[in-house]
Design a protein around this motif. Sequence first.
Motif, short mmCIF file in Angstrom:
data_model
loop_
_atom_site.label_atom_id
_atom_site.label_comp_id
_atom_site.label_asym_id
_atom_site.label_seq_id
_atom_site.Cartn_x
_atom_site.Cartn_y
_atom_site.Cartn_z
N THR A 116 0.82 -1.22 0.00
CA THR A 116 0.00 0.00 0.00
C THR A 116 0.85 1.26 0.00
O THR A 116 0.64 2.15 -0.82
N THR A 117 1.82 1.34 0.92
CA THR A 117 2.59 2.57 1.03
C THR A 117 3.93 2.31 1.70
O THR A 117 4.02 1.55 2.66
N GLN A 125 -0.24 -2.75 7.13
CA GLN A 125 -0.76 -3.15 5.83
C GLN A 125 -0.69 -4.67 5.64
O GLN A 125 -0.49 -5.17 4.53
N ALA A 128 -3.38 -6.59 3.16
CA ALA A 128 -3.02 -6.36 1.75
C ALA A 128 -1.72 -7.10 1.42
O ALA A 128 -1.56 -7.62 0.30
N THR B 112 -1.39 1.40 -8.70
CA THR B 112 -2.55 2.04 -8.06
C THR B 112 -3.85 1.30 -8.43
O THR B 112 -4.76 1.26 -7.62
N PRO B 115 -2.95 -3.25 -7.15
CA PRO B 115 -2.05 -3.32 -6.00
C PRO B 115 -1.81 -4.74 -5.52
O PRO B 115 -0.85 -4.98 -4.79
N ALA B 128 -8.08 -2.36 -1.97
CA ALA B 128 -6.62 -2.19 -1.92
C ALA B 128 -6.17 -1.08 -2.86
O ALA B 128 -5.23 -0.33 -2.55
N ALA B 131 -6.64 2.38 -1.28
CA ALA B 131 -5.60 2.69 -0.29
C ALA B 131 -4.27 3.02 -0.98
O ALA B 131 -3.59 3.99 -0.62
N ARG B 132 -3.93 2.23 -1.97
CA ARG B 132 -2.65 2.48 -2.66
C ARG B 132 -2.70 3.80 -3.44
O ARG B 132 -1.72 4.57 -3.45
#
Lengths: 236, 236
Positions: A116-117, A125, A128, B112, B115, B128, B131-132
Amino acid sequence: MRYELYYWPGIQGRGEFVRLVLEDAGADYVDVARERGGMAKMTRALDAGLGALLPFAPPFLRAGALVVAQTANITRFLGERLGLAPRSEAGRLAAATIALTIADLVAEVHDTHHPTTVEEAYETQRPAARARAAAFREHRLPKFTGWLEDTLARNGDVLVGRSVGYADLAAFQVVEGLAYAFPNAMKRRALRIPKLLALRDRIAARPRVAAYLASPRRLPFNDSDIFRRYPELDPA
Amino acid sequence: MRYELYYWPGIQGRGEFVRLVLEDAGADYVDVARERGGMAKMTRALDAGLGALLPFAPPFLRAGALVVAQTANITRFLGERLGLAPRSEAGRLAAATIALTIADLVAEVHDTHHPTTVEEAYETQRPAARARAAAFREHRLPKFTGWLEDTLARNGDVLVGRSVGYADLAAFQVVEGLAYAFPNAMKRRALRIPKLLALRDRIAARPRVAAYLASPRRLPFNDSDIFRRYPELDPA
């Protein structure tokens, strides 16, 4: 020529692909951020630029007046200067292509624990990450390692040309990293990638690589790095 | 020399970075998979290899006996042959670094909307993706576009050297793609990236680029591509 490598001091990370080329070539280099005052020097370069380049992120390398960033780009530059790349243009282009494809694999490994980040920790996360890691184990890991295996089957004992080069050193590092992060998935793949595992073993046995791996310059794998061993991302 | 570009026929995708270099240079090329029988030819090359290379994925390029894959690697190869790269080694390394960093940005844009896995449609991974995409809009889009802006501020009207090269063409394409996929986020960034937007406009006005963009060879952006306009990923 004393090369200056700029990379985060506590991890192998992407810098390791550069270190392996420098070490296997027996090059004179300094791992800047691991020296006293080196982090400040790296930060200044990221803020103000270095030579012709404003680096986006480590790793980057200074070679006299030249500055180069992007892992596969750095290893190509060094490989071609230090005798770890094919001589022919066709071979040089193939080596660059293979190293960039390995860099893509490394980015996908990173995203298994940070889907995600990059701004937040793995623990924020996890769901995910489980989904992304499952898809990685099922589809991407077989596709990338299978492609490396097929490339060896086409070419011989090394990925391109007739002798070990930077693409082979990169393959060694990614196989080591995958074996650390995904030991179960890699065990299940082993019978399908005999040539790739044999290449890994041959690289590990090269005298300068073996000396490096046994030295304190080789940082251990750890879970602040790209390759992380989270059991929930690699079920038995 | 007639170049052969191998890429998926229905999208701009990563192939577009190569097309822009070929078009701006006025090179003779064929977009293989858009010709009759071309998809079968591309599939054969992916299965059996082409020249010294077994490509991992499109795009790849054949230039006589040479074969090269990986987008930034192809554009470097073409740029250096076709007068769209700096002459100095320092400049060439900087251009390669910038093009590879833009390729990283493109990969992040792709993720994006995918993800979790490229094996399944966007619709299966929407939460997901939200969020991304939020993290991308907040952190990564500003970081990458800010870095391109800073690089222009350091160098001048182009990203490296004194005249337009393949890195600038790549910057044009990524800005166009971001404006398509993230129109709201890009509108909010506009005042921070004036030099980058001015570069985009100058590239679009180059005669061969303008002719290409107005031609049927330029495929429209669409939502099977890397840059996709999903309103839920770019709230107003």
